[in-house]
Write an enzyme that holds these catalytic residues in place. Structure first.
Site, mmCIF file in Angstrom:
data_model
loop_
_atom_site.group_PDB
_atom_site.id
_atom_site.type_symbol
_atom_site.label_atom_id
_atom_site.label_comp_id
_atom_site.label_asym_id
_atom_site.label_seq_id
_atom_site.Cartn_x
_atom_site.Cartn_y
_atom_site.Cartn_z
ATOM 1 N N ASP A 1 0.874 -1.178 0.000
ATOM 2 C CA ASP A 1 0.000 0.000 0.000
ATOM 3 C C ASP A 1 0.907 1.222 0.000
ATOM 4 O O ASP A 1 2.134 1.079 -0.110
ATOM 5 C CB ASP A 1 -0.951 -0.020 1.224
ATOM 6 C CG ASP A 1 -2.291 0.639 0.902
ATOM 7 O OD1 ASP A 1 -2.284 1.797 0.453
ATOM 8 O OD2 ASP A 1 -3.337 -0.006 1.104
ATOM 9 N N HIS B 1 -2.839 3.226 -4.708
ATOM 10 C CA HIS B 1 -2.260 2.798 -3.426
ATOM 11 C C HIS B 1 -0.844 2.262 -3.624
ATOM 12 O O HIS B 1 -0.457 1.276 -3.004
ATOM 13 C CB HIS B 1 -3.132 1.721 -2.759
ATOM 14 C CG HIS B 1 -4.368 2.272 -2.091
ATOM 15 N ND1 HIS B 1 -4.333 2.950 -0.896
ATOM 16 C CD2 HIS B 1 -5.675 2.242 -2.451
ATOM 17 C CE1 HIS B 1 -5.568 3.310 -0.545
ATOM 18 N NE2 HIS B 1 -6.401 2.901 -1.476
ATOM 19 N N GLU C 1 -9.806 2.887 -5.067
ATOM 20 C CA GLU C 1 -9.422 4.279 -4.790
ATOM 21 C C GLU C 1 -8.252 4.777 -5.641
ATOM 22 O O GLU C 1 -7.222 5.189 -5.128
ATOM 23 C CB GLU C 1 -9.073 4.418 -3.293
ATOM 24 C CG GLU C 1 -10.237 4.058 -2.395
ATOM 25 C CD GLU C 1 -9.926 4.209 -0.918
ATOM 26 O OE1 GLU C 1 -10.766 4.777 -0.207
ATOM 27 O OE2 GLU C 1 -8.855 3.752 -0.456
#
Ligand code: TNX
Length: 546
Positions: A211, A285, A349
């Site tokens: 991440d 990410h 995202e």
């Protein structure tokens, strides 16, 4: 009724005279069989089986490994050195624990087991390794809770109530996700997590390995990923630097798993019936990867792992061919390490603004006839999906992959929707909706009495109410619901102690949701059984929330 029929078959096989035929719910308050998750069918008989130091564990070909695991578990707490030996001509010595593939009721399937305990022997019947693992967990839960102690316990009479159990899970995917990027958990800590999963018959460990704030898996071809990407200047997230010990010699926070660590953890998981699903996040990410290899971003960097927001602008450049080569090389090493069938690529995202201003991304869009950055994201995921499929694996991705023209094998993991649509187009789905499955949320409305957590509120009773099959699906779409999982994001979870506090009891509730028949769900019964589960977790040294 399937239950009754199978129950009757087992009774006929062993002559069930000592068993009162009563339903499982009548007994779920009985502390002697306070099982979590609740089995499909349990009948409590009269009397006990007593485990003595002269007992043996009798196995056949398929149950040898689980027999050894059981022997080592019992050795630690009881101190008994029980021999594990092949069952001779079906002859059961008095006082033995038997694990056998003989006379398994057909309805049990691959993961089911039967457990018959009488005064003479305790017998687990299963078709294969996972059934034996679950039968063993039930057997252990029927013993006094201190059987879960890692040290020898004295003064306990090791008895098991006479029972007849026929059990199998409701769902195939009974998962737990641990984010080891925002905070690093050592290999030993990961193995402890696997122990608590096994206790609950959870079978999928979704390992969120990369991440923005940390890259945690050694990739031989790109050593900078861990040399640079596994470390950040400080713990961040406004947390107490003393809350963790994950610092290197230079005082940087982080850590990573070597490939040999991963192989060990995989072996540890395998004997416990747990499949590990690695997650390598893309295209978003990815700040930690780009801190190490900025050439795979649009701007060329710089990127940093030192950020305190859950969502960061780290996105791979979708225009450069080299990006795809880089990711495929990484995935090739990942697939070597993880023999399970699933590779999670994140997909959530994605900050697409970088792509808008990138000449290479714009050239890609023009060349491929893509209308805007959303299409480019679709292109990205589809391309990776083809690669994963070409290697015989199945891609798993978060809700955001829903607009992708995925191959039929791809799995959508629903955290903010998309599951219903995917199941209707015959894609398998795993449910992990934020409203029910986010174990990083607060457990109490009184936040002043809780450690810092992610914004929302998710009490254990709400997790227990969760129904993994979304409303409105017809039978054929329902069949695509593989199961569900709890997600523990760790922005605010700097230690194993706190991970355990966030996970339990909520993960225990979820374990029952995914294992036990829907119509056996009983919140009051669960609360009573939880009091015994607390004793087991105490014995294991797990720091759950009381
Ligand atoms: C959303 S769930 C995320 C994570 C955060 C989490 C915090 C998902 C696919 N992405 O990156 O850690 O919210 O609750």
């Amino acid at each position: 009724m399937v239950n009754l029929r199978v129950g009757a078959v087992i009774l006929a096989l062993i002559g069930g005279s000592i068993f009162a035929v009563q339903s499982v719910r009548r007994f779920d308050g009985d502390a002697r069989c306070a099982l979590i998750p609740l089995p499909r069918n349990l009948q409590l008989g009269k009397g006990n089986f007593v485990l003595t130091p002269t007992a043996s564990i009798e196995v056949d070909k398929r149950s040898g490994a689980v027999g050894e695991l059981l022997a080592s578990r019992l050795r630690r707490s009881t101190g008994y050195e029980l021999p594990v030996r092949p069952l001779q001509n079906g002859v059961v010595p008095a006082g033995a624990i038997v694990l056998t593939t003989e006379r398994v009721p057909a309805a049990l399937g691959a993961e089911g087991y039967g457990l018959e305990v009488n005064a003479v022997a305790a017998t687990i019947r299963a078709n294969g390794e996972s059934g034996f693992v679950y039968g063993m967990q039930t057997l252990l839960q029927l013993l006094p809770p201190r059987v879960f102690s890692p040290q020898r316990v004295t003064g306990v009479k090791w008895t098991i109530p006479c029972v007849l159990i026929q059990d199998q899970p409701r769902f195939l995917w009974r998962g737990f996700m641990l984010d080891v990027s925002r905070h690093f958990f050592s290999p030993a800590e990961v193995e402890r997590v696997l122990d608590t999963m096994a206790l609950h018959k959870l079978n999928i460990f979704h390992w969120h390995l990369t991440d923005d704030q940390g890259w945690r898996i050694e990739i031989k071809r790109y050593p900078r990923l861990t040399e640079v990407g596994a470390w950040r200047k400080r713990i961040g997230f406004n947390l107490d630097p003393g809350a963790t010990s994950a610092y290197n010699a230079e005082g940087r926070y982080g850590g990573y798993y070597t490939q040999s660590d991963i192989r060990e953890i995989m072996a540890y998981a395998r004997v416990r019936g747990i499949t590990v699903v690695p997650e390598i996040e893309m295209p978003g990410h990815s700040s930690a990867a780009l801190a190490a290899q900025p050439e795979f971003s649009c701007s060329g960097g710089p990127y940093t792992t030192d950020m305190n927001e859950a969502v960061a602008p780290g996105v791979y450049c979708a225009g450069k061919e080299e990006t795809f080569q880089f990711l495929e090389n990484i995935l090739a090493e990942v697939m070597e390490l993880f023999p399970g069938g699933f590779i999670h690529i994140g997909g959530d995202e994605v900050c697409r603004s970088n792509w808008r201003n990138c000449s290479r991304c714009r050239a890609r869009m023009a060349a491929e006839g893509l209308h805007g950055e959303a299409d480019l994201q679709t292109y990205f995921v589809e391309r990776i999906e083809k690669f994963i499929r070409s290697r015989g694996k199945r891609l798993v991705g978060w809700s955001e992959i829903q607009h992708v023209g995925l191959g039929q094998d791809a799995v959508l993991m629903d955290w903010i929707g998309g599951g219903v649509e995917a199941a209707r187009t015959s894609h398998d789905i795993v449910m992990a909706p934020v409203d029910y499955c986010y174990l990083d949320f607060y457990q109490s409305k009184d936040r002043s009495r809780e450690p810092p957590a992610a914004g929302a509120y998710l009490p254990v009773e709400k997790v227990y109410e969760f129904e993994p099959i979304p409303a409105g699906l017809d039978a054929s779409a329902q069949a695509h619901v593989l199961g569900a999982q709890g997600n523990l994001w760790t922005e605010y979870v700097p230690s194993l102690a706190q991970a355990e506090y966030m996970a339990f009891p909520r993960l225990s509730a979820l374990a029952e949701v995914v294992w036990s028949p829907k119509d056996s769900r009983d919140w009051r019964g669960f609360q009573r059984r939880w009091l015994v589960q607390e004793q087991r977790l105490d014995a294991m040294g797990v720091r759950y929330r009381r």
